[in-house]
Design a protein around this motif. Structure first.
Motif, PDB file in Angstrom:
ATOM      1  N   HIS A 154       0.822  -1.218   0.000  1.00  0.00           N
ATOM      2  CA  HIS A 154       0.000   0.000   0.000  1.00  0.00           C
ATOM      3  C   HIS A 154       0.855   1.267   0.000  1.00  0.00           C
ATOM      4  CE1 HIS A 154       0.792  -1.421   4.021  1.00  0.00           C
ATOM      5  NE2 HIS A 154       0.445  -0.286   4.564  1.00  0.00           N
ATOM      6  N   SER A 155       2.114   1.141  -0.451  1.00  0.00           N
ATOM      7  CA  SER A 155       3.059   2.268  -0.544  1.00  0.00           C
ATOM      8  C   SER A 155       3.119   3.080   0.756  1.00  0.00           C
ATOM      9  CB  SER A 155       2.669   3.203  -1.689  1.00  0.00           C
ATOM     10  OG  SER A 155       2.511   2.483  -2.863  1.00  0.00           O
ATOM     11  N   PRO A 156       3.417   2.402   1.871  1.00  0.00           N
ATOM     12  CA  PRO A 156       3.426   3.134   3.144  1.00  0.00           C
ATOM     13  C   PRO A 156       4.664   4.030   3.255  1.00  0.00           C
ATOM     14  CG  PRO A 156       4.131   0.886   3.501  1.00  0.00           C
ATOM     15  CD  PRO A 156       3.789   0.992   2.049  1.00  0.00           C
ATOM     16  N   PRO A 157       4.537   5.175   3.897  1.00  0.00           N
ATOM     17  CA  PRO A 157       5.705   6.047   4.052  1.00  0.00           C
ATOM     18  C   PRO A 157       6.662   5.588   5.158  1.00  0.00           C
ATOM     19  CG  PRO A 157       3.755   7.103   4.962  1.00  0.00           C
ATOM     20  CD  PRO A 157       3.302   5.815   4.357  1.00  0.00           C
ATOM     21  N   VAL A 158       6.197   4.653   5.992  1.00  0.00           N
ATOM     22  CA  VAL A 158       7.056   4.150   7.080  1.00  0.00           C
ATOM     23  C   VAL A 158       7.173   2.633   6.958  1.00  0.00           C
ATOM     24  CG1 VAL A 158       7.300   3.908   9.590  1.00  0.00           C
ATOM     25  CG2 VAL A 158       6.331   6.006   8.644  1.00  0.00           C
ATOM     26  N   LEU A 159       8.412   2.159   6.935  1.00  0.00           N
ATOM     27  CA  LEU A 159       8.626   0.706   6.901  1.00  0.00           C
ATOM     28  C   LEU A 159       9.281   0.273   8.202  1.00  0.00           C
ATOM     29  CD1 LEU A 159      10.011   0.240   3.274  1.00  0.00           C
ATOM     30  CD2 LEU A 159       7.724  -0.293   4.104  1.00  0.00           C
ATOM     31  N   ILE A 160       8.699  -0.732   8.838  1.00  0.00           N
ATOM     32  CA  ILE A 160       9.270  -1.248  10.084  1.00  0.00           C
ATOM     33  C   ILE A 160       9.647  -2.705   9.857  1.00  0.00           C
ATOM     34  CG2 ILE A 160       8.822  -1.722  12.521  1.00  0.00           C
ATOM     35  CD1 ILE A 160       6.898   0.649  12.521  1.00  0.00           C
ATOM     36  N   PHE A 161      10.921  -2.974   9.903  1.00  0.00           N
ATOM     37  CA  PHE A 161      11.425  -4.329   9.654  1.00  0.00           C
ATOM     38  C   PHE A 161      12.044  -4.879  10.943  1.00  0.00           C
ATOM     39  CE2 PHE A 161      12.431  -3.241   4.910  1.00  0.00           C
ATOM     40  CZ  PHE A 161      11.067  -3.255   4.631  1.00  0.00           C
ATOM     41  N   ASP A 162      11.490  -5.996  11.419  1.00  0.00           N
ATOM     42  CA  ASP A 162      12.015  -6.604  12.643  1.00  0.00           C
ATOM     43  C   ASP A 162      12.985  -7.723  12.243  1.00  0.00           C
ATOM     44  OD1 ASP A 162      12.427  -7.347  15.232  1.00  0.00           O
ATOM     45  OD2 ASP A 162      10.371  -7.976  15.653  1.00  0.00           O
ATOM     46  N   GLU A 163      14.245  -7.494  12.475  1.00  0.00           N
ATOM     47  CA  GLU A 163      15.297  -8.467  12.139  1.00  0.00           C
ATOM     48  C   GLU A 163      15.132  -9.008  10.705  1.00  0.00           C
ATOM     49  OE1 GLU A 163      17.607  -9.552  14.519  1.00  0.00           O
ATOM     50  OE2 GLU A 163      16.692  -9.092  16.453  1.00  0.00           O
ATOM     51  N   PRO A 164      15.206  -8.150   9.708  1.00  0.00           N
ATOM     52  CA  PRO A 164      14.910  -8.614   8.336  1.00  0.00           C
ATOM     53  C   PRO A 164      15.893  -9.638   7.795  1.00  0.00           C
ATOM     54  CG  PRO A 164      15.773  -6.367   8.310  1.00  0.00           C
ATOM     55  CD  PRO A 164      15.556  -6.725   9.747  1.00  0.00           C
ATOM     56  N   MET A 165      17.095  -9.673   8.363  1.00  0.00           N
ATOM     57  CA  MET A 165      18.090 -10.615   7.827  1.00  0.00           C
ATOM     58  C   MET A 165      18.242 -11.855   8.710  1.00  0.00           C
ATOM     59  SD  MET A 165      18.802  -7.680   6.236  1.00  0.00           S
ATOM     60  CE  MET A 165      19.982  -6.494   6.780  1.00  0.00           C
TER      61      MET A 165
END
Lengths: 314, 253
Positions: A154-165
């Motif tokens: 949904h093209s959000p302006p905020v991305l929150i990634f929890d331990e993406p790797m």
């Protein structure tokens, strides 16, 4: 403009009948729009709890969280956020395209707009070929990439990634790192991600939040964090003369390959001196590597330097 | 509304990929098919006993289906963490819970229709069939379904704040207490606490018309209507309770 704001946030969990465990303790910080920020800390430092409070999964015991000026429970806030959990899981019977259609529907997208978005995101995350494959057959890296795609729907302006790797092999980590860099290039987003794989944070973030035992101990830029540490280099050379060996004997380390030696050098002056001597003695430089101290060295291994910085990092 | 239907549709597909769904369905089908043989073991009223076995088998399957499939469908999302990605979207927790419930009820309705048709078919193979009997069988299945709706709502309410085992055990207790309230009244406390609890618990025995069906007696349509209202009110209250708890609780994921 401040996009994400924590104001004196505390989260306590019940531990037994009367005891309470404080997971996040009076944390305050602000993140500017468009920044890429890493939350760093050891296991149990409060990284995931902080993220879950931002998403409204956990209610702060005290304090206030604002994202785009609104609370985490506001629907408007949810529309602003794209979230990648630490271990994303999808219904295994769904195909990659169906997963994105399902999550797109939940994010109030539909019709041609959603179809076009799904196509472009599958292209971006490199899963176009797997659009009609069931998630059950996906590798961990593919699941992670699909989860990133769902967070961007949904093209959000905020991305929150929890331990993406987390849990990925070095190749998978590199792919996700490149993907995050690509997202940042293509979209004007604020990215916040937690990690304890510090080299990833070092490569991706402009600034970091350091958490220890639930407390925010430092918020600064990555370069600021690394500043003050002397530069270190590893020089590998071959065919060095005897006089050279005598002069730098204590710094010379014989390598298994014949006539190859390595030198660990501190500071640019020492490097320049060794290079000059090497040229003079007819030696050949095989490789020169910067051994700049990683964040891991700075934060997790060197307790002494952390106290010198006046911060209780570990 | 679209989000609710989207979650419900995915829940339907999820159930159709569930092993436990097919085990319970097989249990019900085997029960219906072999009820004729079980009836043969009795001395008198073989036909009626066969039908009674068929209806009882269906009821038990639906009870187990409501409870264990409900627990699986809802709890698995919470424990596996997949709920995190869903609830990070602009979607209320109530929509999530109701979507799952709606999906399960849809599948359960299809199961009831299939079992009802199978029962009528099996019965017609060996016994004479009257219109009254067909309608009484349909009524019995419909009321079994209503009971399963109430039990599923109870299961969802319990699953919002307790683990799978506790939810399953408590929901089964609800089923037994709902049917054997009078028995417990005589044998256990008989005191005021039980009196209050008895008023709060849904009376599931109201949905039990198996014996009437075996004699081809029809429940008056007005009574069926009020039983439908009763089931809807009970299910709504339990779902509301679940929604309030689920909205307020932390989701550690």
């Amino acid at each position: 403009m401040t996009e994400i704001e924590f104001i004196g946030v505390t989260k306590e969990f019940a531990s037994g009948l009367w005891r309470k465990k404080t997971a996040v303790n009076d944390v305050s910080f602000g993140i500017e729009a468009g920044a890429v920020v890493g939350i760093l800390g050891a296991n149990g430092s409060g990284k995931s709890t902080s993220i879950k409070m931002m998403l409204g999964f956990l209610k702060p015991t005290r304090g206030e969280i604002r994202i785009g000026g609104k609370g985490p429970y506001d629907f408007h806030t949810r529309k602003m956020i794209g979230y990648l959990p630490e271990n994303p899981r999808f219904q295994k019977f769904l195909k990659a395209g169906e997963v994105l259609r399902y999550y797109g529907g939940l994010a109030e997208m539909k019709g041609a707009e959603l179809s076009a978005r799904i196509d472009s995101l599958l292209e971006l995350v490199g899963l176009k070929h797997a659009q009609r494959e069931r998630v059950a057959g996906f590798s961990k890296g593919m699941i992670q990439r699909l989860a990133i795609a769902q967070s961007l729907l949904h093209s959000p302006p905020v991305l929150i990634f929890d331990e993406p790797m987390s849990g990925l092999d070095p190749l998978g980590r590199r792919e996700i790192r490149h993907l995050i860099q690509e997202i940042k290039k293509q979209m004007p987003v604020t990215i916040l991600f937690s990690s304890h794989i510090l080299s990833d944070v070092e490569l991706l973030c402009q600034s970091v939040l350091l958490l220890k035992a639930g407390r925010l101990t430092r918020q600064c830029s990555v370069s600021e964090l690394l500043s003050g540490e002397p530069d270190q280099y590893r020089l590998v050379a071959k065919d060095v003369g005897e006089s050279f060996r005598k002069r730098f004997g204590e710094k010379t380390q014989q390598l298994p390959e014949p006539d190859h030696v390595a030198f660990d050098l501190t500071g640019a002056e020492e490097l320049a001196l060794v290079l000059a001597e090497l040229q003079h003695s007819g030696g050949v430089v095989v490789s020169l590597t910067s051994l700049r101290r990683s964040l891991e060295d700075s934060l997790f291994l060197d307790r002494r330097s952390s106290t010198e910085k006046g911060a209780e990092l570990l | 509304m679209n989000k609710l239907l989207s979650i419900a549709a995915t829940a339907v597909r999820e159930l159709l990929y569930e092993r436990v769904f097919y085990i319970l369905l097989a249990f019900a089908v085997v029960g219906v098919v072999f009820s004729n043989a079980l009836g043969e073991l009795t001395y008198a009223d073989q036909a009626k006993l066969s039908l009674d076995f068929m209806l009882a088998g269906t009821q038990m399957s639906l009870v187990l289906f409501s409870i264990f499939v409900g627990v699986g469908l809802f709890q698995r999302e919470l424990t596996s963490g997949s709920v995190a990605m869903i609830l990070s979207k602009p979607l209320s927790r109530a929509t999530f819970l109701l979507g799952k419930f709606l999906g399960q009820m849809t599948v359960q309705a299809l199961v009831v229709v299939a079992l009802c048709l199978l029962t009528i078919f099996m019965w017609s193979l060996g016994q004479g069939m009257s219109a009254n009997l067909v309608w009484s069988i349909i009524q019995a299945f419909y009321l079994c379904y209503l009971e399963s709706v109430v039990l599923a709502a109870v299961t969802y309410a319990l699953a919002t704040f307790s683990g799978s085992m506790t939810t399953g055990a408590c929901a089964l207790s609800f089923f037994f207490l709902g049917h054997y309230r009078k028995t417990f009244d005589l044998t256990l406390t008989g005191g005021s606490v039980w009196g209050i609890a008895e008023k709060l618990l849904p009376n599931l025995e109201l949905f039990n018309v198996k014996t009437l069906a075996t004699y081809a007696f029809l429940v008056p349509p007005v009574e069926v209507f009020w039983l439908t209202v009763y089931a809807a009110v009970c299910a709504t209250l339990f779902l509301l309770m679940g929604i309030v708890i689920f909205r307020e609780r932390d989701i550690p994921t």
